[in-house]
Design a protein around this motif. Sequence first.
Motif, short mmCIF file in Angstrom:
data_model
loop_
_atom_site.label_atom_id
_atom_site.label_comp_id
_atom_site.label_asym_id
_atom_site.label_seq_id
_atom_site.Cartn_x
_atom_site.Cartn_y
_atom_site.Cartn_z
N VAL A 30 0.86 -1.19 0.00
CA VAL A 30 0.00 0.00 0.00
C VAL A 30 0.90 1.25 0.00
O VAL A 30 1.73 1.40 0.90
N GLN A 32 2.21 5.19 0.39
CA GLN A 32 1.96 6.23 1.39
C GLN A 32 0.90 7.20 0.87
O GLN A 32 0.89 7.59 -0.29
N GLU A 34 -2.35 6.43 1.07
CA GLU A 34 -3.54 5.66 0.73
C GLU A 34 -3.82 4.65 1.82
O GLU A 34 -2.93 4.23 2.56
N GLU A 35 -5.09 4.25 1.90
CA GLU A 35 -5.51 3.15 2.75
C GLU A 35 -6.51 2.32 1.96
O GLU A 35 -7.41 2.89 1.33
N TRP A 36 -6.34 0.98 2.02
CA TRP A 36 -7.18 0.10 1.22
C TRP A 36 -8.21 -0.59 2.11
O TRP A 36 -7.91 -1.05 3.22
N ILE A 47 -8.77 -2.65 7.20
CA ILE A 47 -8.14 -1.56 6.45
C ILE A 47 -6.66 -1.85 6.38
O ILE A 47 -6.00 -2.09 7.41
N LEU A 49 -3.06 -0.43 5.96
CA LEU A 49 -2.31 0.82 6.08
C LEU A 49 -1.13 0.81 5.13
O LEU A 49 -0.75 -0.25 4.59
N PRO A 50 -0.49 1.97 4.89
CA PRO A 50 0.65 2.00 3.97
C PRO A 50 1.75 1.02 4.41
O PRO A 50 2.07 0.90 5.60
N SER A 53 1.60 -5.82 3.19
CA SER A 53 0.54 -6.57 3.86
C SER A 53 0.31 -7.88 3.12
O SER A 53 0.58 -8.01 1.91
N LYS A 65 -9.75 1.70 -2.77
CA LYS A 65 -8.46 2.32 -2.49
C LYS A 65 -8.74 3.80 -2.17
O LYS A 65 -9.08 4.59 -3.06
N THR A 68 -5.89 9.23 1.49
CA THR A 68 -6.00 9.89 2.80
C THR A 68 -5.35 11.27 2.82
O THR A 68 -5.37 11.94 3.86
#
Length: 309
Positions: A30, A32, A34-36, A47, A49-50, A53, A65, A68
Amino acid sequence: MYEPVDISVIFSLVLVVGVIFTLSKMVRIVPQGEEWVIERLGKYSKILLPGLSLLIPIVDSVAYKIITKELIQQTRDQEVITKDNAVVIISAVVFYRVTDPGKASYSISNFEKAVANMTTTTLRAVIGGMTLNESLSQRDQIKAQVAEKIRDSLTGWGLTLGNLEVQDIRPSDNLQEAMERQAAADRDREATILIADGDRQASIAKAQGQKEATILEAQGRLAAAKLEAQAKVELADGDRKAMLIVNQGLASGEMAPNYLLAQRYIDGVKELSESDNSKVVFMPADWQKSLAGVVGSLGYLGSAISDKE
């Protein structure tokens, strides 16, 4: 003749492709800012985080997507009717960010469009409760009222309002033309008032000057009258002294009778010469003797006054 394809080779190729596909679906990076939003079997799960994952392939999927970083939403120009039925054109810029990706994804279908529509309708409501002059001069108040009204709605959508600015607010073209004509008329009226006020001040100054001139003239006449009265008093005092001397002369038998006759003679000649009806002045035949008597009497009077003093 074609040689038979080795099944093991095909299996190996399929296995490699499957592993690559599985890894691509399982390992997610992910970026920086953004949060999916992850769904597991079609249901909200978590969720991301950057950073790096891991997901369960086929079971987990990326549904949304969400960016933020602070977003900018600009409303289009719109015509709004004010409280006094004037038409103004207004637009605004909204700065906000997504603080809860879950709410932003599932509480509303398109939060960007929702923010634009919410800002537009709130602007209409706020401007509709103000007069034209208020709407053109109170930008800070408009901004504060609109921000206060939309902040709660944005919070319910998982958004946080950063700032709101009124980008442009102006009268419509027809109204602006009418306002320019009114401003020109107001300037002409003010110029007329200034000219009239100047004329009034000039008239007041002129009247004040005439008043002061009249006062000075009256004061001058009063001073002249006082001087004339003083002269008459001094003349009367001289006559009084002369009469005292005449009385003394009559008592002593000196030349006082001659003085009285000379005085009467001089007064009569003076009145005759000053008369408007007199065109010819008659002199007595013995005027030289009469003049000599007058001179003698005046000389006697002068010596007598000197003795008294």
